[in-house]
Design a protein around this motif. Structure first.
Motif, PDB file in Angstrom:
ATOM      1  N   ARG A 103       0.825  -1.206   0.000  1.00 45.30           N
ATOM      2  CA  ARG A 103       0.000   0.000   0.000  1.00 45.30           C
ATOM      3  C   ARG A 103       0.865   1.263   0.000  1.00 45.30           C
ATOM      4  O   ARG A 103       0.428   2.335   0.407  1.00 45.30           O
ATOM      5  CB  ARG A 103      -0.935  -0.016   1.202  1.00 45.30           C
ATOM      6  CG  ARG A 103      -2.023  -1.074   1.000  1.00 45.30           C
ATOM      7  CD  ARG A 103      -3.328  -0.633   1.590  1.00 45.30           C
ATOM      8  NE  ARG A 103      -3.641  -1.363   2.777  1.00 45.30           N
ATOM      9  CZ  ARG A 103      -4.543  -0.955   3.663  1.00 45.30           C
ATOM     10  NH1 ARG A 103      -5.163   0.174   3.489  1.00 45.30           N
ATOM     11  NH2 ARG A 103      -4.801  -1.684   4.710  1.00 45.30           N
ATOM     12  N   THR A 128       0.955  12.030   3.047  1.00 45.69           N
ATOM     13  CA  THR A 128       0.008  12.976   3.644  1.00 45.69           C
ATOM     14  C   THR A 128      -0.645  12.323   4.851  1.00 45.69           C
ATOM     15  O   THR A 128      -0.483  11.128   5.092  1.00 45.69           O
ATOM     16  CB  THR A 128      -1.083  13.384   2.641  1.00 45.69           C
ATOM     17  OG1 THR A 128      -1.616  12.211   2.057  1.00 45.69           O
ATOM     18  CG2 THR A 128      -0.516  14.284   1.571  1.00 45.69           C
ATOM     19  N   ILE A 144      -4.750  -5.870   7.823  1.00 45.73           N
ATOM     20  CA  ILE A 144      -5.346  -4.653   8.351  1.00 45.73           C
ATOM     21  C   ILE A 144      -4.297  -3.925   9.176  1.00 45.73           C
ATOM     22  O   ILE A 144      -3.675  -4.507  10.061  1.00 45.73           O
ATOM     23  CB  ILE A 144      -6.588  -4.987   9.193  1.00 45.73           C
ATOM     24  CG1 ILE A 144      -7.658  -5.573   8.283  1.00 45.73           C
ATOM     25  CG2 ILE A 144      -7.116  -3.744   9.898  1.00 45.73           C
ATOM     26  CD1 ILE A 144      -8.849  -6.135   8.994  1.00 45.73           C
ATOM     27  N   VAL A 145      -4.083  -2.665   8.872  1.00 44.05           N
ATOM     28  CA  VAL A 145      -2.977  -1.941   9.485  1.00 44.05           C
ATOM     29  C   VAL A 145      -3.425  -1.129  10.699  1.00 44.05           C
ATOM     30  O   VAL A 145      -2.751  -1.115  11.722  1.00 44.05           O
ATOM     31  CB  VAL A 145      -2.312  -1.001   8.455  1.00 44.05           C
ATOM     32  CG1 VAL A 145      -1.139  -0.273   9.069  1.00 44.05           C
ATOM     33  CG2 VAL A 145      -1.883  -1.784   7.230  1.00 44.05           C
ATOM     34  N   LEU A 146      -4.559  -0.451  10.574  1.00 42.96           N
ATOM     35  CA  LEU A 146      -4.941   0.493  11.616  1.00 42.96           C
ATOM     36  C   LEU A 146      -6.188   0.059  12.370  1.00 42.96           C
ATOM     37  O   LEU A 146      -6.871  -0.885  11.995  1.00 42.96           O
ATOM     38  CB  LEU A 146      -5.128   1.892  11.009  1.00 42.96           C
ATOM     39  CG  LEU A 146      -3.814   2.478  10.452  1.00 42.96           C
ATOM     40  CD1 LEU A 146      -4.069   3.778   9.727  1.00 42.96           C
ATOM     41  CD2 LEU A 146      -2.796   2.668  11.557  1.00 42.96           C
ATOM     42  N   ASP A 201      -9.665   4.868   8.910  1.00 38.16           N
ATOM     43  CA  ASP A 201      -8.221   5.096   8.914  1.00 38.16           C
ATOM     44  C   ASP A 201      -7.497   4.050   8.084  1.00 38.16           C
ATOM     45  O   ASP A 201      -6.534   4.341   7.383  1.00 38.16           O
ATOM     46  CB  ASP A 201      -7.672   5.048  10.348  1.00 38.16           C
ATOM     47  CG  ASP A 201      -8.271   6.140  11.214  1.00 38.16           C
ATOM     48  OD1 ASP A 201      -8.952   7.013  10.651  1.00 38.16           O
ATOM     49  OD2 ASP A 201      -8.063   6.108  12.440  1.00 38.16           O
ATOM     50  N   ASP A 202      -7.986   2.797   8.194  1.00 42.31           N
ATOM     51  CA  ASP A 202      -7.302   1.730   7.481  1.00 42.31           C
ATOM     52  C   ASP A 202      -7.445   1.902   5.972  1.00 42.31           C
ATOM     53  O   ASP A 202      -6.494   1.694   5.223  1.00 42.31           O
ATOM     54  CB  ASP A 202      -7.843   0.366   7.920  1.00 42.31           C
ATOM     55  CG  ASP A 202      -6.973  -0.762   7.402  1.00 42.31           C
ATOM     56  OD1 ASP A 202      -5.831  -0.863   7.874  1.00 42.31           O
ATOM     57  OD2 ASP A 202      -7.419  -1.505   6.517  1.00 42.31           O
ATOM     58  N   ALA A 218      -7.858   4.684   4.504  1.00 39.80           N
ATOM     59  CA  ALA A 218      -7.113   5.891   4.133  1.00 39.80           C
ATOM     60  C   ALA A 218      -5.600   5.657   4.071  1.00 39.80           C
ATOM     61  O   ALA A 218      -4.879   6.420   3.422  1.00 39.80           O
ATOM     62  CB  ALA A 218      -7.411   7.016   5.128  1.00 39.80           C
ATOM     63  N   PHE A 219      -5.142   4.595   4.715  1.00 35.71           N
ATOM     64  CA  PHE A 219      -3.700   4.372   4.872  1.00 35.71           C
ATOM     65  C   PHE A 219      -2.934   4.405   3.541  1.00 35.71           C
ATOM     66  O   PHE A 219      -1.911   5.090   3.417  1.00 35.71           O
ATOM     67  CB  PHE A 219      -3.466   3.039   5.593  1.00 35.71           C
ATOM     68  CG  PHE A 219      -2.026   2.699   5.812  1.00 35.71           C
ATOM     69  CD1 PHE A 219      -1.276   3.383   6.760  1.00 35.71           C
ATOM     70  CD2 PHE A 219      -1.412   1.701   5.072  1.00 35.71           C
ATOM     71  CE1 PHE A 219       0.053   3.064   6.970  1.00 35.71           C
ATOM     72  CE2 PHE A 219      -0.084   1.377   5.281  1.00 35.71           C
ATOM     73  CZ  PHE A 219       0.653   2.061   6.219  1.00 35.71           C
ATOM     74  N   GLY A 220      -3.445   3.670   2.557  1.00 34.55           N
ATOM     75  CA  GLY A 220      -2.775   3.633   1.257  1.00 34.55           C
ATOM     76  C   GLY A 220      -2.734   5.006   0.608  1.00 34.55           C
ATOM     77  O   GLY A 220      -1.712   5.414   0.042  1.00 34.55           O
ATOM     78  N   GLU A 235      -2.789   7.910   2.044  1.00 34.39           N
ATOM     79  CA  GLU A 235      -1.822   8.746   2.759  1.00 34.39           C
ATOM     80  C   GLU A 235      -0.416   8.475   2.237  1.00 34.39           C
ATOM     81  O   GLU A 235       0.368   9.391   1.989  1.00 34.39           O
ATOM     82  CB  GLU A 235      -1.850   8.445   4.261  1.00 34.39           C
ATOM     83  CG  GLU A 235      -3.127   8.852   4.963  1.00 34.39           C
ATOM     84  CD  GLU A 235      -3.089   8.481   6.444  1.00 34.39           C
ATOM     85  OE1 GLU A 235      -3.324   9.339   7.273  1.00 34.39           O
ATOM     86  OE2 GLU A 235      -2.813   7.300   6.756  1.00 34.39           O
ATOM     87  N   ASN A 236      -0.113   7.179   2.084  1.00 37.34           N
ATOM     88  CA  ASN A 236       1.230   6.820   1.636  1.00 37.34           C
ATOM     89  C   ASN A 236       1.510   7.320   0.228  1.00 37.34           C
ATOM     90  O   ASN A 236       2.648   7.567  -0.137  1.00 37.34           O
ATOM     91  CB  ASN A 236       1.409   5.300   1.682  1.00 37.34           C
ATOM     92  CG  ASN A 236       1.401   4.783   3.103  1.00 37.34           C
ATOM     93  OD1 ASN A 236       1.828   5.480   4.016  1.00 37.34           O
ATOM     94  ND2 ASN A 236       0.899   3.578   3.297  1.00 37.34           N
ATOM     95  N   LEU A 237       0.433   7.436  -0.564  1.00 42.62           N
ATOM     96  CA  LEU A 237       0.615   7.902  -1.935  1.00 42.62           C
ATOM     97  C   LEU A 237       0.620   9.425  -2.001  1.00 42.62           C
ATOM     98  O   LEU A 237       0.757  10.000  -3.075  1.00 42.62           O
ATOM     99  CB  LEU A 237      -0.501   7.351  -2.828  1.00 42.62           C
ATOM    100  CG  LEU A 237      -0.540   5.828  -2.967  1.00 42.62           C
ATOM    101  CD1 LEU A 237      -1.676   5.408  -3.877  1.00 42.62           C
ATOM    102  CD2 LEU A 237       0.784   5.286  -3.486  1.00 42.62           C
ATOM    103  N   GLY A 238       0.421  10.075  -0.864  1.00 41.90           N
ATOM    104  CA  GLY A 238       0.485  11.530  -0.846  1.00 41.90           C
ATOM    105  C   GLY A 238      -0.766  12.219  -1.375  1.00 41.90           C
ATOM    106  O   GLY A 238      -0.719  13.355  -1.828  1.00 41.90           O
ATOM    107  N   VAL A 239      -1.898  11.522  -1.289  1.00 45.17           N
ATOM    108  CA  VAL A 239      -3.157  12.120  -1.733  1.00 45.17           C
ATOM    109  C   VAL A 239      -3.563  13.222  -0.740  1.00 45.17           C
ATOM    110  O   VAL A 239      -3.378  13.072   0.468  1.00 45.17           O
ATOM    111  CB  VAL A 239      -4.259  11.037  -1.793  1.00 45.17           C
ATOM    112  CG1 VAL A 239      -5.599  11.651  -2.185  1.00 45.17           C
ATOM    113  CG2 VAL A 239      -3.860   9.938  -2.755  1.00 45.17           C
ATOM    114  N   ILE A 264      -8.788  12.313   0.205  1.00 46.58           N
ATOM    115  CA  ILE A 264      -8.700  11.003   0.855  1.00 46.58           C
ATOM    116  C   ILE A 264     -10.058  10.574   1.384  1.00 46.58           C
ATOM    117  O   ILE A 264     -10.532   9.473   1.113  1.00 46.58           O
ATOM    118  CB  ILE A 264      -7.679  11.021   2.015  1.00 46.58           C
ATOM    119  CG1 ILE A 264      -6.265  11.123   1.471  1.00 46.58           C
ATOM    120  CG2 ILE A 264      -7.822   9.750   2.855  1.00 46.58           C
ATOM    121  CD1 ILE A 264      -5.189  11.147   2.538  1.00 46.58           C
ATOM    122  N   MET A 299      -6.792   3.224  -3.424  1.00 49.08           N
ATOM    123  CA  MET A 299      -5.509   3.664  -3.986  1.00 49.08           C
ATOM    124  C   MET A 299      -5.633   4.037  -5.457  1.00 49.08           C
ATOM    125  O   MET A 299      -4.746   4.662  -6.020  1.00 49.08           O
ATOM    126  CB  MET A 299      -4.451   2.560  -3.818  1.00 49.08           C
ATOM    127  CG  MET A 299      -4.008   2.375  -2.374  1.00 49.08           C
ATOM    128  SD  MET A 299      -3.010   0.893  -2.148  1.00 49.08           S
ATOM    129  CE  MET A 299      -1.509   1.358  -2.994  1.00 49.08           C
TER     130      MET A 299
END
Lengths: 336, 524
Positions: free
Chosen positions: A286, A294, B91-93, B98-99, B101-103, B105-109, B114, B154
């Motif tokens: 991911r 962000t 599952i990360v969060l 939030d979970d 949204a995680f991807g 966030e990592n992509l800088g959206v 988001i 994503m």
């Protein structure tokens, strides 16, 4: 509910330029498992989920997580204390501010004053029936209430003697001064414990992570790795429970508890490695760990945080002042 | 070409054999490909490579070329989105929103975008939960949909799904499939699916690619591939239509079913089955962890239904967790010597029910009562039995075999129960050998249980229970993660046990299993 959330705050552009290899994220996960075990406590109520079973888990929620401007549904209002408006990192800083003077001084007056003020603050910030709140605080303080007299005892017996001596036997000498040290240490343990309870209980791990990364600018890689690790622990706890049931089902539940524990521990290790590497892969898939990032949830400081700092400093200040005025003030250096 | 592979191969470090080699493949943006292959053909390595998570040169050695949009996937951020088996581990969060949204966030959206994406993705997968719903209170199917939502959000050009429906009941499975299809409907992104259940996806993909250790052996439109290779694929364990027929009871023509859906669930027993007294009876049972259940909901079993020869029954059963009862007033009766199948939606509490019936969890309210032929004299409640007493009475095959393994070798694993009963050494050896032969594990006697394949692990977990010959055998999702071959073998084994007089209780959402072994059916 989200009074302190300001959606117009710039999210921090993380400058994590280093590429994260899978080895790295595993290391972070492993480190975070350790961190998690140390910091877990509250989260250890578990879910037996690996078996597909869900068990109760009270997850504290506050309103500051999701900006209301996003127009997203929230699952009803959960009553929380007013402390929830304060950014978790402020609360963490508050814990440090409260503890530092307590570590550096040793007299019973300052500690007792701080304890009294802490109780007052607790009642002030936790809405609802007073007696129930007192009970809640008392229940959470039990470990410290037990530890306090034990910590005091050694100083009572072996503290630097002065003033009237009440009892002496070999190295043991209980004097006026050693008793006052004992009282000071015992009160300190309670004061520190309560400071931790008041500042850090019910902190949501996700919000803490947001604060650490966005307000304190700790590396996102480390913060989020730790956060994911903490979540993994509840999964592993559930694994443990299921494996215990499985041992009962297999006729191993009656005897040989130590051996059973050893096989359980090994099986848990296998499970932890497997789950940890799957999670690391999933996070990497991911896009975790590379380039700019962000933050979906803004973590900001506001008026609540300022008030919080003021109250914290006041509690410590009043404690020290009272002991100075009454002439009991004593640096830790005087004792050692 | 969106994806292009030229003579690509990968060898994991420390291995002599290539996981996948001489792989030539290409697909355009918008294509949908179903990838089939037996286990060990390298499909999971390929998926990891496409998702860019194979790792660098310390993880293994690559040859040839594999690219997405002309770039090595390891260097494209967000070029592809991956969803694997075992959603719980992905599952990360801690909160649903939030979970997802995680991807992003990592992509800088950007933040505003988001939350729009999160809402859309959750809606697309049919997960109507609040954004702050805790992720550790999701059922298996919900977890799977959450992970899918995280991948969809994503908005990658390539969506990669590895066994995406393995955890789902029939309804959830179709829902997830439709969510995936909706996400790729406008042909602006591509889809690669690896899935044993070919029949679910076949009508909706453009191409079917069959990968074996020897490389791609078929690549074409679904109908042609299945027409040409149907039997071969079935032999590889791929699920191709038509479905495997039900396995009727030997010697008994009548297979009835008693299903009552609603607040109360009653079960009645086929008229043809032999009348026997109940082995287990549960009354006013409320199951859960802790003792925080609400009132039992009254059940109304239709007056006309007569319960003949019950084995286990419950009245006013409530299932739930925490302070929230999610449960049902449940009356249930399990007849002896019959195969009972308990079905229900994801999250209905099936596993909790199984653990309670197996005497592993205490009932929160009510009782589980065992019949006289099962219980030690005067002690009808399974939860009060000692571990060793359970062993010969109620056996439980857990959903995840890993959870029940306690030994270093397959042989010792099967012998555990026998040793706990202090059986003689020769008898133990004999029983274990016989079981290993029966379940096709004899070549694995010295292997470590954790090192086995999914199908082997499942057979081993059944063998461990069989060793002590319990009268009642409870299986929780026994066909979970099985390919067609191991599935058929399992149905065979369970059917044989039933024929030998064991009482079988299976928790499942597998329709084929229900048809094969659902002599008595209970729906939660």
């Amino acid at each position: 509910m989200t009074a302190s959330v300001e959606s117009n705050v710039n999210c921090r552009k993380n400058s994590g330029t280093r590429e994260l290899t899978r080895g790295d994220s595993r290391t972070v996960l492993l480190a975070s498992l350790v961190n998690g075990f140390l910091s877990l406590g509250r989260t250890s109520k578990l879910a037996l989920r690996s078996a597909g079973v869900t068990v109760p888990m009270s997850v504290p929620m506050s309103g500051r997580t999701v900006p209301m401007s996003a127009g997203v549904p929230m699952s009803g209002n959960v009553p929380v204390s007013r402390v929830a408006w304060v950014n978790p990192v402020t609360r963490l800083a508050g814990a440090l501010i409260l503890s530092l003077p307590l570590f550096l001084t040793l007299d019973w007056v300052s500690a007792v004053t701080v304890v009294g003020l802490e109780i007052g603050v607790w009642l002030g910030v936790h809405p609802g029936e007073r007696w129930r709140q007192v009970r809640r605080l008392a229940l959470r303080s039990i470990p410290f209430l037990i530890a306090a007299p034990l910590a005091g005892l050694s100083l009572a017996l072996y503290g630097k003697p002065a003033g009237q001596t009440f009892f002496a036997w070999g190295l043991i000498e209980i004097s006026e001064q050693s008793l006052s040290y004992a009282a000071a240490v015992a009160a300190r343990v309670v004061a520190l414990g309560m400071a931790a309870i008041i500042t850090l209980s019910d902190v949501d791990p996700t919000e803490m992570a947001d604060g650490l990364a966005q307000v304190w600018r700790l590396p996102a890689r480390f913060v989020l790795g730790t956060l994911a690790g903490v979540r993994l622990i509840s999964v592993l706890t559930a694994d443990w429970k299921t494996m215990e049931l499985a041992r009962r089902a297999r006729g191993l539940g009656d005897h040989r508890a130590i051996r059973r524990f050893a096989t359980l521990a090994f099986a848990l290790l296998v499970s932890a490695i497997r789950r940890g590497s799957t999670l690391a892969t999933a996070m990497e898939a991911r896009g975790f760990g590379e380039g700019e990032r962000t933050w979906a949830r803004p973590s900001t400081l506001g008026r609540a945080d300022l008030i919080y700092y003021l109250v914290t400093v006041m509690v410590v200040g009043v404690g020290l002042l009272v002991s100075l005025i009454t002439g009991h003030f004593r640096w830790i250096g005087d004792v050692l | 070409m969106l994806v292009e592979a030229q003579d690509w191969g990968w060898r994991h470090s420390g291995r002599r054999a290539w996981a996948i080699r001489h792989f030539n493949f290409s697909m355009s943006l918008g294509d949908r490909v179903l990838l089939l292959g037996p286990s060990g053909a390298g499909t999971s390595t390929l998926l990891a490579a496409l998702a860019g998570v194979l790792g660098g040169s310390d993880s293994g050695e690559a040859e040839g070329w594999l690219g997405i949009g002309g770039v090595d996937p390891a260097f494209v951020r967000g070029g592809s989105a991956l969803m694997m088996q075992d959603p719980q581990a992905q599952i990360v969060l801690a909160r649903v929103g939030d979970d997802v949204a995680f991807g992003c966030e990592n992509l800088g959206v950007a933040r505003e975008e988001i939350w729009g994406r999160v809402g859309a993705a959750l809606e697309a997968v049919g997960l109507g939960l609040a954004l702050d719903h805790p992720t550790n209170r999701l059922s298996g199917g919900e977890q799977q949909r959450l992970v899918l939502a995280g991948a969809l959000a994503m908005q990658a050009d390539l969506l990669i799904l590895g066994e995406p429906t393995a955890n789902l009941d029939q309804a959830g499975l179709l829902e997830v499939r439709d969510a995936v299809l909706a996400a790729v409907a406008d042909r602006t992104r591509s889809l690669i699916i690896v899935e044993h259940h070919a029949e679910i996806w076949a009508p909706h993909v453009d191409r079917v690619v069959v990968l074996t250790k020897e490389g791609i052996i078929a690549d074409g439109v679904p109908d042609e591939v299945f027409a040409a290779m149907g039997p071969d694929l079935a032999a590889m364990g791929v699920w191709v239509p038509p479905p495997i027929p039900a396995r009727p009871r030997a010697g008994s023509g009548v297979v009835g079913q008693g299903v009552v859906v609603g607040q109360g669930v009653g079960s009645d027993v086929p008229a043809g089955t032999k009348a026997s007294s109940p082995i287990l009876v549960a009354q006013g049972l409320a199951i859960g962890y802790g003792k925080t259940l609400g009132q039992g909901v009254g059940s109304d079993v239709p007056a006309g239904k007569k319960a003949s020869s019950p084995i286990l029954s419950a009245q006013g059963l409530v299932i739930g967790y925490g302070k929230t009862a999610v449960g049902w007033g449940l009356d249930l009766v399990i007849p002896g010597g019959v195969s009972t199948v308990i079905t229900g939606q994801n999250g209905a509490g099936k596993t909790t029910l199984a653990l309670t019936l197996a005497g592993l969890l205490p009932p929160v309210e009510g009782t589980v009562v065992a019949g006289d032929q099962l219980a030690p004299v005067g002690r009808p409640y399974p939860y009060t039995w000692k571990s060793r007493e359970l062993l010969t009475r109620v056996g439980m095959v857990f959903q995840s075999p890993d959870h029940q393994f306690v030994s270093a070798t397959v042989f010792d694993e099967i012998a555990v129960g026998l040793r706990a009963q202090k059986r003689g050494r020769e008898e133990t050896e004999e029983t274990v050998r016989a079981l290993m032969a029966e379940l096709g594990l004899d070549h694995l006697a010295r292997a470590n249980p954790f090192s086995l394949s999914g199908g082997e692990k499942r057979r081993l977990s059944v063998a461990t229970v069989l060793a002590s010959q319990p009268a009642v055998i409870i299986l929780d999702e026994p066909t979970f993660g099985q390919d067609r071959r191991t599935w058929a073998a399992l149905i065979e084994i369970v059917g044989r046990l039933r024929d030998r007089g064991h009482t079988i209780i299976s928790i499942t959402h597998d329709q084929g299993y229900v048809e094969a072994l659902g002599e008595n059916r209970i729906e939660l």
